[in-house]
Design an enzyme around this catalytic site. Structure first.
Site, PDB file in Angstrom:
ATOM      1  N   GLY A  14     -11.542  -4.154   1.887  1.00 11.46           N
ATOM      2  CA  GLY A  14     -11.646  -2.704   2.030  1.00 11.46           C
ATOM      3  C   GLY A  14     -12.550  -2.207   3.141  1.00 11.46           C
ATOM      4  O   GLY A  14     -13.012  -1.056   3.088  1.00 11.46           O
ATOM      5  N   SER A  15     -12.780  -3.011   4.181  1.00 12.16           N
ATOM      6  CA  SER A  15     -13.663  -2.511   5.242  1.00 12.16           C
ATOM      7  C   SER A  15     -13.005  -1.374   6.024  1.00 12.16           C
ATOM      8  O   SER A  15     -13.691  -0.454   6.480  1.00 12.16           O
ATOM      9  CB  SER A  15     -14.106  -3.645   6.165  1.00 12.16           C
ATOM     10  OG  SER A  15     -13.031  -4.128   6.922  1.00 12.16           O
ATOM     11  N   ARG A  67       9.977  -5.064  -7.499  1.00 12.44           N
ATOM     12  CA  ARG A  67       9.257  -4.148  -6.604  1.00 12.44           C
ATOM     13  C   ARG A  67       9.555  -2.688  -6.911  1.00 12.44           C
ATOM     14  O   ARG A  67       8.695  -1.829  -6.736  1.00 12.44           O
ATOM     15  CB  ARG A  67       9.635  -4.450  -5.143  1.00 12.44           C
ATOM     16  CG  ARG A  67       8.973  -5.711  -4.630  1.00 12.44           C
ATOM     17  CD  ARG A  67       8.971  -5.737  -3.119  1.00 12.44           C
ATOM     18  NE  ARG A  67      10.299  -5.919  -2.565  1.00 12.44           N
ATOM     19  CZ  ARG A  67      10.598  -5.802  -1.275  1.00 12.44           C
ATOM     20  NH1 ARG A  67       9.676  -5.479  -0.407  1.00 12.44           N
ATOM     21  NH2 ARG A  67      11.826  -5.998  -0.850  1.00 12.44           N
ATOM     22  N   MET A  92      -1.385  -5.920   0.763  1.00 10.97           N
ATOM     23  CA  MET A  92      -0.684  -7.177   1.025  1.00 10.97           C
ATOM     24  C   MET A  92       0.658  -7.286   0.300  1.00 10.97           C
ATOM     25  O   MET A  92       1.108  -8.390   0.014  1.00 10.97           O
ATOM     26  CB  MET A  92      -1.585  -8.360   0.648  1.00 10.97           C
ATOM     27  CG  MET A  92      -2.873  -8.421   1.445  1.00 10.97           C
ATOM     28  SD  MET A  92      -2.601  -8.486   3.228  1.00 10.97           S
ATOM     29  CE  MET A  92      -2.085 -10.184   3.402  1.00 10.97           C
ATOM     30  N   LEU A  95       6.636  -3.243   1.230  1.00 13.32           N
ATOM     31  CA  LEU A  95       7.230  -2.087   0.562  1.00 13.32           C
ATOM     32  C   LEU A  95       8.741  -2.078   0.803  1.00 13.32           C
ATOM     33  O   LEU A  95       9.216  -2.501   1.871  1.00 13.32           O
ATOM     34  CB  LEU A  95       6.597  -0.805   1.113  1.00 13.32           C
ATOM     35  CG  LEU A  95       5.103  -0.676   0.784  1.00 13.32           C
ATOM     36  CD1 LEU A  95       4.452   0.395   1.649  1.00 13.32           C
ATOM     37  CD2 LEU A  95       4.901  -0.370  -0.697  1.00 13.32           C
ATOM     38  N   ASN A 109      -0.060   2.156   8.984  1.00 13.59           N
ATOM     39  CA  ASN A 109      -0.581   0.814   8.696  1.00 13.59           C
ATOM     40  C   ASN A 109      -1.467   0.374   9.850  1.00 13.59           C
ATOM     41  O   ASN A 109      -1.262   0.790  10.991  1.00 13.59           O
ATOM     42  CB  ASN A 109       0.606  -0.155   8.561  1.00 13.59           C
ATOM     43  CG  ASN A 109       0.161  -1.577   8.275  1.00 13.59           C
ATOM     44  OD1 ASN A 109      -0.664  -1.826   7.389  1.00 13.59           O
ATOM     45  ND2 ASN A 109       0.692  -2.540   9.022  1.00 13.59           N
ATOM     46  N   HIS A 111      -2.725  -3.165  11.803  1.00 18.06           N
ATOM     47  CA  HIS A 111      -2.383  -4.581  11.935  1.00 18.06           C
ATOM     48  C   HIS A 111      -3.314  -5.209  12.979  1.00 18.06           C
ATOM     49  O   HIS A 111      -3.541  -4.622  14.042  1.00 18.06           O
ATOM     50  CB  HIS A 111      -0.918  -4.726  12.379  1.00 18.06           C
ATOM     51  CG  HIS A 111      -0.496  -6.147  12.499  1.00 18.06           C
ATOM     52  ND1 HIS A 111      -0.276  -6.949  11.396  1.00 18.06           N
ATOM     53  CD2 HIS A 111      -0.294  -6.933  13.585  1.00 18.06           C
ATOM     54  CE1 HIS A 111       0.054  -8.162  11.811  1.00 18.06           C
ATOM     55  NE2 HIS A 111       0.042  -8.186  13.124  1.00 18.06           N
ATOM     56  N   ASP A 147       5.438  -4.817  10.096  1.00 15.69           N
ATOM     57  CA  ASP A 147       4.606  -4.660  11.301  1.00 15.69           C
ATOM     58  C   ASP A 147       5.406  -4.120  12.483  1.00 15.69           C
ATOM     59  O   ASP A 147       5.202  -4.512  13.638  1.00 15.69           O
ATOM     60  CB  ASP A 147       3.911  -5.990  11.655  1.00 15.69           C
ATOM     61  CG  ASP A 147       2.999  -6.455  10.531  1.00 15.69           C
ATOM     62  OD1 ASP A 147       2.417  -5.597   9.849  1.00 15.69           O
ATOM     63  OD2 ASP A 147       2.889  -7.677  10.322  1.00 15.69           O
ATOM     64  N   GLU A 176     -10.855  -2.278  14.773  1.00 14.38           N
ATOM     65  CA  GLU A 176     -10.054  -1.631  13.720  1.00 14.38           C
ATOM     66  C   GLU A 176     -10.804  -0.443  13.118  1.00 14.38           C
ATOM     67  O   GLU A 176     -10.214   0.603  12.835  1.00 14.38           O
ATOM     68  CB  GLU A 176      -9.725  -2.636  12.606  1.00 14.38           C
ATOM     69  CG  GLU A 176      -8.782  -3.737  13.039  1.00 14.38           C
ATOM     70  CD  GLU A 176      -8.403  -4.648  11.881  1.00 14.38           C
ATOM     71  OE1 GLU A 176      -8.128  -4.146  10.779  1.00 14.38           O
ATOM     72  OE2 GLU A 176      -8.381  -5.883  12.075  1.00 14.38           O
TER      73      GLU A 176
HETATM   74  C1  GRF Z   1      -7.410  -6.002   8.428  1.00 15.63           C
HETATM   75  O1  GRF Z   1      -7.599  -6.979   9.413  1.00 15.63           O
HETATM   76  C2  GRF Z   1      -6.120  -5.266   8.642  1.00 15.63           C
HETATM   77  O2  GRF Z   1      -5.772  -5.120   9.985  1.00 15.63           O
HETATM   78  C3  GRF Z   1      -5.123  -6.161   7.952  1.00 15.63           C
HETATM   79  O3  GRF Z   1      -5.797  -6.624   6.808  1.00 15.63           O
HETATM   80  C4  GRF Z   1      -7.196  -6.627   7.051  1.00 15.63           C
HETATM   81  C5  GRF Z   1      -7.805  -5.792   5.966  1.00 15.63           C
HETATM   82  O4  GRF Z   1      -9.209  -5.835   6.015  1.00 15.63           O
HETATM   83  N1  GRF Z   1      -3.896  -5.466   7.671  1.00 15.63           N
HETATM   84  P1  GRF Z   1     -10.050  -4.838   5.111  1.00 15.63           P
HETATM   85  O5  GRF Z   1      -9.595  -5.062   3.678  1.00 15.63           O
HETATM   86  O6  GRF Z   1      -9.776  -3.448   5.574  1.00 15.63           O
HETATM   87  O7  GRF Z   1     -11.493  -5.230   5.306  1.00 15.63           O
END
Ligand code: GRF
Length: 216
Positions: A14-15, A67, A92, A95, A109, A111, A147, A176
């Site tokens: 969740g960063s 799903r 993860m 969808l 999203n 990536h 993606d 990010e």
């Molecule tokens: C990130 O690298 C994001 O780009 C990818 O999954 C990771 C999630 O990291 N889709 P966090 O949970 O937001 O720390």
């Protein structure tokens, strides 16, 4: 100003959620996070939402038969919370096309590569193996192919000679945490519009070559 009611879907650390929560704490930010959904009960990111006073819900895919049932439950929660926009942040689960179609241009999203290079998992290992000198991250509108979709914001970072996947991942992750709030701001402001499957940006500056696009 009415802020865009945003849900963040997570599965783990969740960063990026934390970066979005920090951005949304500014009173003039055009979006607010009204709901965090995790498909994993022990996702670390849930604690960031709770600390920020944002409602959380765990909807575990393993509790559903397929799903469609899983997604129907998520969508019921989104409807109840009157969500306008969804940010996937390390979510993860793939969808379905139906879900993606219903949220077309309201689902974004992040990536950890410069799309369209290195879709899928293990992006940093693959970037190092390919010998690229630059990699980075991408925030994009979601389309049914994984993606894939119109690109809102990208940032490039160098791949350095001594990098392993962890060192590179940390460098990309810092980018990010800048890009996702910027992208959310652009979408919530209405400054990132999809035209002919490309994002047209308005009211942004000229990017520095090879650095972050766009500067805001
Ligand atoms: C990130 O690298 C994001 O780009 C990818 O999954 C990771 C999630 O990291 N889709 P966090 O949970 O937001 O720390």
């Amino acid at each position: 100003m009415a802020r865009v009611r945003t849900a963040v879907l997570i599965s783990g650390r969740g960063s990026n959620l934390q970066a979005l929560l920090a951005a949304c704490a500014a009173p003039d930010f055009p979006a607010e996070i009204v709901l965090v959904v995790s498909n994993e009960p022990d996702a670390g990111g849930l604690a960031y939402a709770e600390a920020a006073g944002v409602p959380t819900t765990v909807i575990c895919h393993r509790d559903f038969d397929g799903r469609d049932a899983f997604e129907r439950t998520i969508e019921a929660q989104l409807a109840e919370t009157r969500v306008d926009l969804i940010c996937l942040a390390g979510f993860m689960r793939l969808l379905t096309g139906g879900f993606v179609a219903r949220w077309r241009d309201r689902l974004i999203n992040i990536h950890p590569s410069l799309l369209p290079s290195f879709r899928g998992l293990h992006t940093h290992e693959r970037a190092i193996a390919a010998g690229v000198r630059l990699t980075g991250c991408t925030v994009h509108f979601v389309r049914p192919t994984m993606d894939d979709g119109p690109i809102i914001v990208q940032a490039a970072v160098p791949v350095l000679p001594d990098d392993d996947a962890d060192r590179l991942a940390a460098r990309v992750l810092s980018a990010e945490h800048l890009c996702y709030p910027w992208a959310l701001r652009l979408v919530a402001d209405g400054r990132a519009q999809v035209v002919d499957e490309r994002v047209v940006l308005t009211g942004v500056g000229i990017p520095e070559p090879h650095l972050i696009s766009p500067p805001l």
